[in-house]
Design an enzyme around this catalytic site. Structure first.
Site, PDB file in Angstrom:
ATOM      1  N   ASP A  86      -4.356  -4.810   6.209  1.00 44.48           N
ATOM      2  CA  ASP A  86      -5.043  -5.660   5.007  1.00 44.48           C
ATOM      3  C   ASP A  86      -3.561  -6.684   4.638  1.00 44.48           C
ATOM      4  OD1 ASP A  86      -6.555  -6.791   2.979  1.00 44.48           O
ATOM      5  OD2 ASP A  86      -5.782  -5.309   1.531  1.00 44.48           O
ATOM      6  N   SER A 103       1.007  -1.293   0.016  1.00 44.08           N
ATOM      7  CA  SER A 103      -0.120   0.159  -0.106  1.00 44.08           C
ATOM      8  C   SER A 103       0.772   1.333  -0.171  1.00 44.08           C
ATOM      9  CB  SER A 103      -0.980  -0.169   1.145  1.00 44.08           C
ATOM     10  OG  SER A 103      -1.846   1.088   1.197  1.00 44.08           O
ATOM     11  N   HIS A 142      -2.747  -1.240  -3.203  1.00 41.15           N
ATOM     12  CA  HIS A 142      -3.844  -0.290  -3.009  1.00 41.15           C
ATOM     13  C   HIS A 142      -3.769   1.263  -3.925  1.00 41.15           C
ATOM     14  CE1 HIS A 142      -4.306  -2.120   1.326  1.00 41.15           C
ATOM     15  NE2 HIS A 142      -4.808  -2.887   0.273  1.00 41.15           N
TER      16      HIS A 142
END
Length: 202
Positions: free
Chosen positions: A140, A18, A45
Site C-alpha cells: 500500500d 503499517s 493501518h
C-alpha cells in the site's frame, strides 16, 4: 534512488505506515525541531479507536499538534491521522485544503489506504508535496508514490535495516520511486529539509 526533483514549494506532507508504524511515527515526529510549516496527513493501518489513541500519544511527543482527522480545514503545524476503517482524502478548497473521510471500499485490503490518501493529495496539491513511506507489510503506497513522482513531488522511504517489515517502503524503493531511502533516525531531518527547498523563495 531517483535523482531529486526540481526544487519547488511544498504545500502538503503525507505519510503512510503499517506494521511497526506507531513507533516509527513517534520517532519521526519527536525528532522535528519545529512545527511543520505545512499540514501533515498520516495513514497508519489500525482499527478504529486505536487511531484516536495513537493521535493523542503522538500529540504529546513533538512540536506538531496531532489529531485524528474529522473532516476539517487543514492547518500548518498539525498532523492529521486517518481514523481506523475510514479512508482519508485531501480536497482543495478556495483558500487551502480540507480532510474528507469516506467509507469507500478497501484498497489493497486496507481502509484507510495509503494509496487513497497519496493519490488524493496529488489531485489537490499537484507536485507540491512530499510523501514518506515508513515500515509496513504489503505494498500500500506504491501506486500513490507513482502519482507523486509523476506530478513532480518528492518521495522518502524508510530503509530496510530500520524497518520492522520492509514491505511498503521496499515496494516503493524497488519500483524505483524513492528519491531517498533513509534510516528512521534521519527521516525527520529529511522532511524538514524538504519543507524549505534551497533556491525556492519562502
Amino acid at each position: 534512488t531517483r535523482p531529486a526533483p526540481p526544487a519547488r514549494r511544498v504545500r502538503l506532507a503525507v505519510v503512510g505506515s503499517s506494521t511497526g508504524g506507531p513507533e516509527a511515527l513517534s520517532r519521526v515526529l519527536s525528532s522535528l525541531t519545529a512545527p511543520p510549516p505545512v499540514p501533515v496527513l498520516v495513514v497508519q493501518h489500525m482499527p478504529p479507536v486505536f487511531t484516536r489513541q495513537l493521535a493523542s500519544r503522538l500529540d504529546r511527543l513533538g512540536p506538531a499538534a496531532v489529531v485524528e482527522a474529522a473532516g476539517e480545514p487543514l492547518v500548518a503545524g498539525t498532523v492529521y491521522v486517518a481514523p481506523g476503517d475510514r479512508h482519508l482524502e485531501v480536497r482543495r478548497t478556495g483558500s487551502g485544503f480540507e480532510t474528507v473521510l469516506t467509507d469507500a471500499p478497501p484498497v489493497n485490503f486496507c481502509r484507510p489506504s495509503v494509496d487513497v490518501l497519496f493519490t488524493s493529495a496529488v489531485q489537490a496539491a499537484g507536485g507540491e508535496l512530499v510523501a514518506t513511506v515508513l515500515t509496513g507489510m504489503g505494498a500500500d503506497g506504491r501506486v500513490g508514490c507513482q502519482a507523486v513522482v509523476d506530478a513532480g513531488g518528492t518521495v522518502l522511504v524508510q530503509d530496510e535495516p530500520t524497518s520492522v517489515v520492509w514491505g511498503m517502503p521496499g515496494a516503493v524503493a524497488q519500483a524505483g520511486l524513492a528519491h531517498q531511502v533513509l534510516p528512521l533516525p534521519e527521516i525527520g531531518a529529511a522532511l524538514e529539509r524538504s519543507f524549505t527547498p534551497q533556491g525556492v523563495p519562502a
